[in-house]
Design a protein around this motif. Structure first.
Motif, mmCIF file in Angstrom:
data_model
loop_
_atom_site.group_PDB
_atom_site.id
_atom_site.type_symbol
_atom_site.label_atom_id
_atom_site.label_comp_id
_atom_site.label_asym_id
_atom_site.label_seq_id
_atom_site.Cartn_x
_atom_site.Cartn_y
_atom_site.Cartn_z
ATOM 1 N N TYR A 149 0.851 -1.192 0.000
ATOM 2 C CA TYR A 149 0.000 0.000 0.000
ATOM 3 C C TYR A 149 0.887 1.241 0.000
ATOM 4 O O TYR A 149 1.826 1.337 0.802
ATOM 5 C CB TYR A 149 -0.886 0.052 1.240
ATOM 6 N N SER A 150 0.565 2.181 -0.881
ATOM 7 C CA SER A 150 1.247 3.468 -0.870
ATOM 8 C C SER A 150 0.422 4.473 -0.086
ATOM 9 O O SER A 150 -0.769 4.281 0.162
ATOM 10 C CB SER A 150 1.472 3.975 -2.300
ATOM 11 N N GLU A 151 1.068 5.559 0.294
ATOM 12 C CA GLU A 151 0.402 6.593 1.076
ATOM 13 C C GLU A 151 -0.782 7.163 0.298
ATOM 14 O O GLU A 151 -0.666 7.426 -0.911
ATOM 15 C CB GLU A 151 1.411 7.692 1.410
ATOM 16 N N PRO A 152 -1.926 7.367 0.943
ATOM 17 C CA PRO A 152 -3.097 7.907 0.231
ATOM 18 C C PRO A 152 -2.803 9.273 -0.371
ATOM 19 O O PRO A 152 -2.024 10.071 0.165
ATOM 20 C CB PRO A 152 -4.162 8.012 1.331
ATOM 21 N N SER A 153 -3.456 9.544 -1.511
ATOM 22 C CA SER A 153 -3.329 10.849 -2.152
ATOM 23 C C SER A 153 -4.112 11.892 -1.370
ATOM 24 O O SER A 153 -4.822 11.579 -0.400
ATOM 25 C CB SER A 153 -3.858 10.770 -3.582
ATOM 26 N N GLU A 154 -4.017 13.142 -1.793
ATOM 27 C CA GLU A 154 -4.747 14.204 -1.112
ATOM 28 C C GLU A 154 -6.249 13.969 -1.155
ATOM 29 O O GLU A 154 -6.985 14.394 -0.254
ATOM 30 C CB GLU A 154 -4.400 15.552 -1.744
ATOM 31 N N ARG B 209 -3.412 3.314 -3.275
ATOM 32 C CA ARG B 209 -2.914 2.484 -4.371
ATOM 33 C C ARG B 209 -2.273 1.250 -3.768
ATOM 34 O O ARG B 209 -1.365 1.357 -2.934
ATOM 35 C CB ARG B 209 -1.887 3.277 -5.193
ATOM 36 N N SER B 210 -2.765 0.087 -4.165
ATOM 37 C CA SER B 210 -2.183 -1.155 -3.654
ATOM 38 C C SER B 210 -1.777 -2.037 -4.818
ATOM 39 O O SER B 210 -2.380 -1.994 -5.899
ATOM 40 C CB SER B 210 -3.168 -1.894 -2.749
ATOM 41 N N VAL B 211 -0.760 -2.828 -4.569
ATOM 42 C CA VAL B 211 -0.221 -3.737 -5.583
ATOM 43 C C VAL B 211 0.047 -5.073 -4.920
ATOM 44 O O VAL B 211 0.650 -5.121 -3.836
ATOM 45 C CB VAL B 211 1.086 -3.184 -6.190
ATOM 46 N N ASP B 212 -0.396 -6.151 -5.548
ATOM 47 C CA ASP B 212 -0.060 -7.495 -5.080
ATOM 48 C C ASP B 212 1.179 -7.982 -5.817
ATOM 49 O O ASP B 212 1.218 -7.962 -7.060
ATOM 50 C CB ASP B 212 -1.213 -8.455 -5.321
ATOM 51 N N VAL B 213 2.182 -8.400 -5.057
ATOM 52 C CA VAL B 213 3.418 -8.917 -5.635
ATOM 53 C C VAL B 213 3.361 -10.438 -5.569
ATOM 54 O O VAL B 213 3.259 -11.022 -4.479
ATOM 55 C CB VAL B 213 4.645 -8.388 -4.881
ATOM 56 N N VAL B 214 3.400 -11.061 -6.732
ATOM 57 C CA VAL B 214 3.370 -12.518 -6.839
ATOM 58 C C VAL B 214 4.752 -12.987 -7.270
ATOM 59 O O VAL B 214 5.310 -12.469 -8.240
ATOM 60 C CB VAL B 214 2.293 -12.973 -7.845
ATOM 61 N N ALA C 47 5.591 4.893 3.084
ATOM 62 C CA ALA C 47 5.369 6.334 3.134
ATOM 63 C C ALA C 47 5.994 6.993 1.901
ATOM 64 O O ALA C 47 6.995 6.520 1.371
ATOM 65 C CB ALA C 47 5.971 6.921 4.407
ATOM 66 N N ASP C 48 5.380 8.088 1.460
ATOM 67 C CA ASP C 48 5.908 8.797 0.291
ATOM 68 C C ASP C 48 7.308 9.335 0.557
ATOM 69 O O ASP C 48 8.197 9.218 -0.279
ATOM 70 C CB ASP C 48 4.982 9.966 -0.089
ATOM 71 N N ASP C 49 7.490 9.929 1.724
ATOM 72 C CA ASP C 49 8.783 10.525 2.056
ATOM 73 C C ASP C 49 9.701 9.443 2.623
ATOM 74 O O ASP C 49 10.035 9.415 3.811
ATOM 75 C CB ASP C 49 8.612 11.668 3.046
ATOM 76 N N TRP C 50 10.086 8.539 1.755
ATOM 77 C CA TRP C 50 10.860 7.340 2.074
ATOM 78 C C TRP C 50 12.189 7.689 2.733
ATOM 79 O O TRP C 50 12.563 7.147 3.763
ATOM 80 C CB TRP C 50 11.057 6.615 0.755
ATOM 81 N N SER D 47 -6.599 3.715 7.951
ATOM 82 C CA SER D 47 -6.812 4.668 6.874
ATOM 83 C C SER D 47 -6.277 4.174 5.543
ATOM 84 O O SER D 47 -6.969 4.211 4.511
ATOM 85 C CB SER D 47 -6.155 6.000 7.245
ATOM 86 N N TRP D 48 -5.038 3.701 5.535
ATOM 87 C CA TRP D 48 -4.391 3.324 4.288
ATOM 88 C C TRP D 48 -4.990 2.060 3.684
ATOM 89 O O TRP D 48 -5.061 1.923 2.464
ATOM 90 C CB TRP D 48 -2.898 3.108 4.513
ATOM 91 N N CYS D 49 -5.397 1.121 4.533
ATOM 92 C CA CYS D 49 -5.850 -0.180 4.034
ATOM 93 C C CYS D 49 -7.374 -0.296 3.991
ATOM 94 O O CYS D 49 -7.909 -1.351 3.613
ATOM 95 C CB CYS D 49 -5.276 -1.300 4.904
ATOM 96 N N GLY D 50 -8.071 0.756 4.382
ATOM 97 C CA GLY D 50 -9.521 0.738 4.284
ATOM 98 C C GLY D 50 -10.217 -0.100 5.333
ATOM 99 O O GLY D 50 -11.330 -0.597 5.108
ATOM 100 N N VAL D 51 -9.591 -0.264 6.511
ATOM 101 C CA VAL D 51 -10.212 -0.998 7.611
ATOM 102 C C VAL D 51 -10.677 0.052 8.623
ATOM 103 O O VAL D 51 -10.021 0.316 9.630
ATOM 104 C CB VAL D 51 -9.231 -1.996 8.255
ATOM 105 N N THR D 52 -11.802 0.662 8.348
ATOM 106 C CA THR D 52 -12.184 1.875 9.069
ATOM 107 C C THR D 52 -12.428 1.658 10.556
ATOM 108 O O THR D 52 -12.277 2.579 11.353
ATOM 109 C CB THR D 52 -13.443 2.489 8.434
ATOM 110 N N ASP D 53 -12.800 0.440 10.937
ATOM 111 C CA ASP D 53 -13.129 0.177 12.336
ATOM 112 C C ASP D 53 -12.097 -0.695 13.030
ATOM 113 O O ASP D 53 -12.401 -1.377 14.008
ATOM 114 C CB ASP D 53 -14.506 -0.478 12.445
#
Length: 523
Positions: free
Chosen positions: A94-99, A104-109, A340-343, A421-427
């Protein structure tokens, strides 16, 4: 056998100590292992609570041929000892959310074709380049196995081997350029750059500090594949402990060592905290090397005194968060990475001069319950979260259910919110039913870890290969070392190799490769 009729004491019951004990037993030594705690495992520990079983340390099973070779030395195999499950995907990023709040998520196989397709989709033209990159990574990995990792460096003969010298034009740039610079020359997409750079953390370092020779790590997750031992990494510890017992090793827990006993420059055994003295012909310490040198030996006996450590770089510290969560978490596969964006600032916060806990942090999450239904109760999930932070015990201790020091618990709260926040698990926070945090002060107190670091000496160029502490004392005859700060380095496979290097020293084996496997072992 070379050790027939001789005795040995091994200090520390982590994977390095258990593996060393088993191999010494196979050599004919009468072996006693002394572990300070109730349980074996060291950094590869486990914690059980309310039906959850958490691994508290390593969670990636990489370099499978190293495990296989070790097991074959003891007349068995990984297949006989472990139930290994391949992971698909190997991990999600998961990358840091945009404004706007989108993520943006990517599965690496794992697999060459899959890696080429992924890189090409994200960055046109990168497919060809990742194919070449992985060729180079595989070549570097083969070179490491055959020339570097199994060498005790008792002599420098392996380094002037004509075959290796012919490779110098390719090797020199890989040793003098850092990993981040090597990657950035070949790929422009930030997410792809981070996928290739994050293994530096497995080496206890920063991609801006470890040499680019370590791009070989991408061979492991992108080419070779990622596996998981069902039952957790405690099963690896249990398997090796059982093999040690089968070799006659006496595994003693609750037996903290106070001092390594010496006379006239030779190791005689150990004195326990209780005052009990145990004599032996040789001593192998797999405890934290800084602790071994500065606490278990007299100043005149120290090969690596405090002034040596003052000039060295530890691996990062770690904030570990163990979470039992109610309900399912399909947003998280077995392994997840948040970048994080600011790696660069993240790593500056950890390794720079003004150190602090990064926020937002780059985070690793393991959900073993995605693969293993024995690690959590029904309808619950098991999360192990690792946040690289400075190796600084003043950051504090962790605790259960929010009882840790304020800095650690505040950081844990921020990390849980970040995952939510980043992964969409709000609760996510509301669903946590078990919580434990572990901080750098715990690593110092529980493992005697130098500066509260989580892994050992970082793999900078000046702390790798023959620049790393050797596996034999320069001041005390009969005293040997194994584990994460000695040769060859950090990680479970490296610890297995470090155990084998002790045997090579005792045999007088100065070759650069692994020990021969017993006759009849399959290749």
């Amino acid at each position: 056998m070379s050790g027939h009729g001789k005795s040995a004491i091994v200090i520390g019951g982590g994977i390095a100590g258990l593996a060393t004990s088993a191999l010494l037993g196979r050599e004919g030594y009468s072996v006693t292992l002394c572990e300070a705690h109730d349980d074996l495992g060291g950094r590869a520990g486990t914690w059980e609570h309310d039906g959850f079983r958490f691994d508290t340390g390593p969670s990636w099973y990489l370099m499978p041929e190293v495990f296989e070779h070790f097991f074959r030395l003891l007349g068995t195999s990984a297949e006989e000892q472990l139930d290994l499950a391949p992971l698909v995907p190997a991990y999600r990023v998961y990358s840091e959310p945009s404004e706007s709040g989108s993520t943006r998520s990517v599965d690496v196989v794992s697999g060459r074709a899959e890696a080429i397709d992924l890189f090409e989709q994200i960055e046109p033209g990168a497919g060809v380049r990742i194919d070449e990159y992985l060729d180079s990574a595989g070549d570097a990995y083969d070179l490491a196995i055959s020339r570097f990792l199994y060498d005790t460096y008792e002599t420098k003969a392996g380094l002037i081997d004509p075959t290796l010298l012919r490779r110098l034009p390719q090797l020199v740039p890989l040793l003098t350029r850092n990993l981040a610079a090597h990657i950035d020359k070949k790929f422009t997409d930030p997410q792809l750059q981070k996928i290739l750079a994050y293994p530096a953390v497995f080496l206890g370092g920063s991609p801006y500090g470890v040499p680019s020779l370590y791009h070989l790590m991408s061979h492991l997750d992108l080419d070779d594949g990622v596996r998981y031992p069902r039952g957790g990494f405690v099963t690896v510890i249990e398997a090796i402990a059982n093999l040690a017992r089968a070799q006659g090793v006496h595994l003693r827990t609750n037996a903290p060592v106070k001092r390594i006993r010496t006379r006239n420059g030779r190791a005689l055994g150990v004195t326990l905290e209780t005052g009990e003295e145990i004599s032996a012909d040789l001593v192998v310490s797999t405890a934290d090397l800084h602790h071994t040198e500065t606490a278990l030996l007299e100043p005149s006996e120290q090969s690596y005194p405090q002034k040596w450590w003052d000039k060295r770089v530890p691996s990062p510290g770690a904030l570990l968060i163990l979470l039992g969560v109610r309900g399912s978490l399909p947003e998280l596969p077995h392994h997840t990475l948040l970048f994080a964006d600011d790696w660069r600032s993240n790593f500056e916060a950890i390794f720079g001069t003004d150190t602090h806990i990064p926020d937002p942090a780059s985070i690793y999450i393991c959900r073993p319950s995605a693969t293993d239904d024995t690690v959590a109760p029904a309808d619950h999930e098991n999360l192990f979260v690792l946040v690289p932070i400075p190796a600084d015990p003043t950051l504090g201790h962790g605790g259960t259910e929010g009882s840790g020091d304020e800095t650690i618990e505040h950081a844990a709260d921020a990390v849980i919110a970040q995952i939510s926040s980043w992964c969409g698990v709000t609760d996510l926070a509301e669903r946590v039913v078990v919580r434990r945090t572990i901080g750098p002060a715990d690593f110092l107190d529980d493992l005697n870890s130098w500066r509260g670091n989580s892994l050992g000496l970082a793999h900078t160029l000046g702390q790798s290969a023959f620049f790393r502490p050797g596996n034999v004392s320069k001041k005390v005859d009969g005293l040997y070392y194994a584990g994460t700060s000695a040769l060859p380095g950090i990680g479970l496979p490296m610890c297995l190799i470090s155990a084998e290097l002790v045997i090579k020293r005792l045999r007088g084996d100065r070759t650069a490769g692994p020990l021969p496997e017993p006759a009849g072992s399959e290749v």
